[in-house]
Design an enzyme around this catalytic site. Structure first.
Site, PDB file in Angstrom:
ATOM      1  N   ASP A  91       0.822  -1.206   0.000  1.00  0.00           N
ATOM      2  CA  ASP A  91       0.000   0.000   0.000  1.00  0.00           C
ATOM      3  C   ASP A  91       0.857   1.258   0.000  1.00  0.00           C
ATOM      4  O   ASP A  91       1.932   1.286   0.601  1.00  0.00           O
ATOM      5  CB  ASP A  91      -0.901  -0.014   1.235  1.00  0.00           C
ATOM      6  CG  ASP A  91      -2.085   0.924   1.106  1.00  0.00           C
ATOM      7  OD1 ASP A  91      -2.443   1.265  -0.034  1.00  0.00           O
ATOM      8  OD2 ASP A  91      -2.643   1.309   2.132  1.00  0.00           O
TER       9      ASP A  91
ATOM     10  N   ASN B  32     -10.043  -2.268  -7.095  1.00  0.00           N
ATOM     11  CA  ASN B  32      -9.163  -1.377  -7.858  1.00  0.00           C
ATOM     12  C   ASN B  32      -9.676  -1.078  -9.259  1.00  0.00           C
ATOM     13  O   ASN B  32      -9.233  -0.119  -9.898  1.00  0.00           O
ATOM     14  CB  ASN B  32      -7.751  -1.964  -7.958  1.00  0.00           C
ATOM     15  CG  ASN B  32      -6.976  -1.876  -6.659  1.00  0.00           C
ATOM     16  OD1 ASN B  32      -6.014  -2.616  -6.458  1.00  0.00           O
ATOM     17  ND2 ASN B  32      -7.373  -0.992  -5.752  1.00  0.00           N
TER      18      ASN B  32
END
Length: 222
Positions: free
Chosen positions: A2, A50
């Site tokens: 991340d 995503n």
């Protein structure tokens, strides 16, 4: 993995540059795992959520994945690393999907380490599909509901042929699981790093493994 976008933003760079820098951290991480004998490494590369990102960013991520597969396939062969993927990979662009398939086929016989890419992956979807599969068998009369065990359920997951993770590493200081391997990490140890993924290096992975080695895993027992 991340923080690629925030890493780039902090430097006044486009998000795609953060993803490129993150790819270098992937290389370091794989090499570090290979050095210390870790047999399975699963990277959360692209979640099912995503797909909701801007199309240009999604396209850049797919291009980066294709480049990774082109550049690393030969290296994986030299290092005896097998490549697998979990998730709804059929949603990937055809070009990306074909490169992924070829890389997995080429490395299928490698035995030193398994690198698993979670692509178009969401754990709730995975669990839902496993439950649906079992329900269909029960409805068809080929499965006795009383015979359903946690082992049977696990056998219907994408990771049925893999061990559960011992250690989960999360970067960028986020304190959540983000729909990743929810069933499989039930008893995984968790190590959080505040740094963004592009700043995660081999020394950080070694630090995480050392921290893991100091913990006493009780699996719910005393």
């Amino acid at each position: 993995m991340d923080g690629n976008g925030r890493w780039a933003k902090a430097r006044g760079l486009p998000r795609r540059d953060g993803h490129r820098a993150g790819a270098e951290s992937v290389r370091e991480c794989v090499e570090a795992c290979k050095q210390i004998g870790i047999k399975y490494l699963t990277l959360y590369a692209f979640s099912s959520e995503n797909w909701n990102r801007p199309p240009a960013e999604v396209s850049a991520l797919m291009t980066l994945l294709e480049r990774f597969l082109d550049q690393k396939a030969e290296e994986m062969m030299k290092q005896n690393v097998r490549l697998l993927a979990i998730g709804h990979t059929e949603r990937l662009p055809e070009k990306t999907r074909n490169k992924l398939r070829k890389a997995m086929e080429r490395t299928a016989g490698n035995t030193s380490m398994t690198l698993v890419l979670a692509l178009s992956y969401g754990s709730r979807e995975e669990i839902t599909e496993a439950a649906r599969s079992i329900a269909k068998d029960a409805a068809a009369g080929t499965l006795d509901p009383d015979s359903i065990t946690k082992e049977l359920f696990a056998s219907r997951l994408y990771t049925s042929d893999m061990p559960d993770p011992d250690l989960l590493i999360r970067t960028s200081g986020e304190l959540r699981i983000s729909n990743f391997l929810l069933w499989q990490i039930s008893y995984s140890e968790i190590v959080i790093f505040k740094k963004y993924w592009p700043d995660f290096h081999q020394s950080d992975l070694f630090e995480a493994v050392e921290e893991y080695s100091r913990r006493h895993r009780r699996f719910g027992a005393l």
